[in-house]
Motif scaffolding. Structure first.
Motif, PDB file in Angstrom:
ATOM      1  N   HIS A  94       0.815  -1.209   0.000  1.00  0.00           N
ATOM      2  CA  HIS A  94       0.000   0.000   0.000  1.00  0.00           C
ATOM      3  C   HIS A  94       0.860   1.275   0.000  1.00  0.00           C
ATOM      4  CE1 HIS A  94      -3.632  -2.227   0.327  1.00  0.00           C
ATOM      5  NE2 HIS A  94      -4.349  -1.244   0.823  1.00  0.00           N
ATOM      6  N   ASN A  95       0.278   2.326  -0.557  1.00  0.00           N
ATOM      7  CA  ASN A  95       0.902   3.649  -0.571  1.00  0.00           C
ATOM      8  C   ASN A  95       0.483   4.389   0.693  1.00  0.00           C
ATOM      9  OD1 ASN A  95       1.072   6.556  -1.006  1.00  0.00           O
ATOM     10  ND2 ASN A  95       1.604   6.078  -3.121  1.00  0.00           N
ATOM     11  N   ALA A 120       1.487   7.365   1.833  1.00  0.00           N
ATOM     12  CA  ALA A 120       1.221   8.789   1.640  1.00  0.00           C
ATOM     13  C   ALA A 120      -0.238   8.989   1.247  1.00  0.00           C
ATOM     14  CB  ALA A 120       2.150   9.360   0.570  1.00  0.00           C
ATOM     15  N   LYS A 121      -0.726   8.141   0.354  1.00  0.00           N
ATOM     16  CA  LYS A 121      -2.122   8.216  -0.080  1.00  0.00           C
ATOM     17  C   LYS A 121      -3.076   7.796   1.034  1.00  0.00           C
ATOM     18  CE  LYS A 121      -2.891   6.471  -4.126  1.00  0.00           C
ATOM     19  NZ  LYS A 121      -3.104   5.462  -5.183  1.00  0.00           N
ATOM     20  N   ALA A 122      -2.741   6.694   1.699  1.00  0.00           N
ATOM     21  CA  ALA A 122      -3.615   6.177   2.761  1.00  0.00           C
ATOM     22  C   ALA A 122      -3.772   7.167   3.907  1.00  0.00           C
ATOM     23  CB  ALA A 122      -3.060   4.858   3.294  1.00  0.00           C
ATOM     24  N   GLY A 156      -3.563  10.413   3.659  1.00  0.00           N
ATOM     25  CA  GLY A 156      -3.985  11.729   3.189  1.00  0.00           C
ATOM     26  C   GLY A 156      -2.863  12.745   3.212  1.00  0.00           C
ATOM     27  N   GLY A 157      -1.643  12.267   3.030  1.00  0.00           N
ATOM     28  CA  GLY A 157      -0.494  13.175   3.001  1.00  0.00           C
ATOM     29  C   GLY A 157       0.169  13.394   4.348  1.00  0.00           C
ATOM     30  N   THR A 180       4.602  11.017   4.433  1.00  0.00           N
ATOM     31  CA  THR A 180       5.078  11.080   3.043  1.00  0.00           C
ATOM     32  C   THR A 180       6.482  10.512   2.859  1.00  0.00           C
ATOM     33  OG1 THR A 180       5.925  13.335   3.404  1.00  0.00           O
ATOM     34  CG2 THR A 180       3.668  13.123   2.564  1.00  0.00           C
ATOM     35  N   ASP A 198       5.726   3.347  -0.945  1.00  0.00           N
ATOM     36  CA  ASP A 198       5.060   4.144  -1.981  1.00  0.00           C
ATOM     37  C   ASP A 198       5.587   3.866  -3.379  1.00  0.00           C
ATOM     38  OD1 ASP A 198       3.789   5.151   0.199  1.00  0.00           O
ATOM     39  OD2 ASP A 198       4.743   7.124   0.159  1.00  0.00           O
ATOM     40  N   GLU A 218       3.805   0.979  -4.855  1.00  0.00           N
ATOM     41  CA  GLU A 218       2.462   1.324  -5.323  1.00  0.00           C
ATOM     42  C   GLU A 218       2.518   1.965  -6.710  1.00  0.00           C
ATOM     43  OE1 GLU A 218      -1.695   2.263  -5.493  1.00  0.00           O
ATOM     44  OE2 GLU A 218      -0.490   0.714  -4.520  1.00  0.00           O
ATOM     45  N   GLU A 219       3.601   2.693  -6.980  1.00  0.00           N
ATOM     46  CA  GLU A 219       3.766   3.280  -8.310  1.00  0.00           C
ATOM     47  C   GLU A 219       3.841   2.181  -9.376  1.00  0.00           C
ATOM     48  OE1 GLU A 219       7.144   5.842  -8.265  1.00  0.00           O
ATOM     49  OE2 GLU A 219       6.384   7.061  -6.599  1.00  0.00           O
ATOM     50  N   GLN A 275       0.343   0.754  -9.989  1.00  0.00           N
ATOM     51  CA  GLN A 275      -0.438   1.615 -10.881  1.00  0.00           C
ATOM     52  C   GLN A 275       0.049   1.500 -12.320  1.00  0.00           C
ATOM     53  OE1 GLN A 275      -3.231   3.079  -9.907  1.00  0.00           O
ATOM     54  NE2 GLN A 275      -2.814   2.209  -7.883  1.00  0.00           N
TER      55      GLN A 275
END
Length: 289
Positions: free
Chosen positions: A96-97, A99-101, A103-104, A107, A113, A116-117, A120
């Motif tokens: 899982h990312n 930073a996204k989970a 909400g910033g 980071t 992260d 996760e890139e 995607q």
């Protein structure tokens, strides 16, 4: 890919245990090392490949004729090579990312992260894939996260999160391959959460007590002490901050987010090893002495 590592070797073992006639080709940087030679002796075709962008043609050549690919690193180039080679299924080990989970809020968990890139990138590529996300490794607790002896003869495990914080665990080398085998043999969702159980930090310590008879506790420490202890061991401060944010984001937002983990345990060739079972079979003699 990464055939001699914990995850790669677990995948190979799980496929060897299947009743399906797999022909396994393992990629490693050095076919001369002992782990590679052992796999060769077991019938695995071991190939020396440096999985870099510059070596894409070499990787593509080794992918030709492959039906399934399990990948751990060097993501985007290998996705492109798999698609060009018309691989049926690309099995990816993402996570899982945070930073996204968060909400910033967190980071700096880049080792999560970045993966996760790649996930995607896979989704956008059109390549058929399954993301088999590994839980936190049980093996960590007999390595860098092992209990430490205190002045009074007891042992303590230190961490920045609450004793009640939970984390999913997996005995990686023993069980990760079960989930990859399921991904290959039982078509289903393209997200599988490779774990044995979800357990609190205090119960991780309790499990060691019950399995070894030693006095082990979990001790929560503040951020400054955690980062200070890591930098005192020579770990760069930015890396220490990354690990701090990893633990905090997992505690607050979940290692796998809010996903339903139950379906991932259905259809496995056998049950994965529990934390209590891992404690029982592990060698604690050099740690708890």
């Amino acid at each position: 890919m990464g055939a001699t590592g914990n995850q790669g070797s677990s995948v190979i073992q799980a496929l060897k245990e299947s009743d399906r006639p797999y022909r396994i080709r393992g990629f490693t940087r050095d076919t001369g090392k002992a782990a590679s030679k052992e796999l060769t002796a077991e019938g695995v075709e071991m190939v020396a490949v440096e999985p870099t962008v510059e070596n894409k043609d070499q990787v593509l050549k080794q992918f030709e004729g492959a039906q399934f690919v399990f990948e751990l690193s060097e993501g985007k180039m290998l996705v492109d090579a798999a698609k060009e080679a018309k691989v049926d299924l690309f099995v990816w080990s993402g996570i899982h990312n945070m930073a996204k989970a968060s909400g910033g809020k967190y980071t700096n968990v880049r080792h999560f992260d970045i993966k996760e890139e790649i996930t995607q990138y896979l989704k956008a590529s059109g390549q058929r894939f399954v993301n088999v996300e590994p839980a936190s490794f049980m093996e960590n607790y007999v390595a860098h996260s092992a209990p430490r002896k205190q002045a009074d003869g007891t042992f303590a495990m230190y961490g920045v999160v609450s004793p009640d914080s939970v984390v999913p665990l997996i005995n990686t080398k023993h069980d990760y391959g079960l989930f990859v085998r399921k991904a290959i043999e039982i078509p289903g969702p393209n997200e599988i959460y490779a774990h044995a159980e979800v357990i609190s930090m205090k119960n991780i310590a309790k499990g060691i007590v019950q399995g070894t008879g030693k006095n082990v506790t979990y001790v929560q420490i503040p951020q400054e002490a955690f980062i200070g202890a890591m930098t005192a061991r020579g770990i760069p401060k930015d890396v220490a901050i990354s690990y701090y944010e990893m633990y905090m984001s997992v505690a607050e937002y979940g290692y796998f987010g809010s996903e339903d983990l139950g379906p991932s345990l259905v259809g496995l060739a056998r049950a994965p090893r529990t934390w209590a079972q891992f404690v029982e079979v592990s060698d604690w003699s050099k740690i708890l002495k």
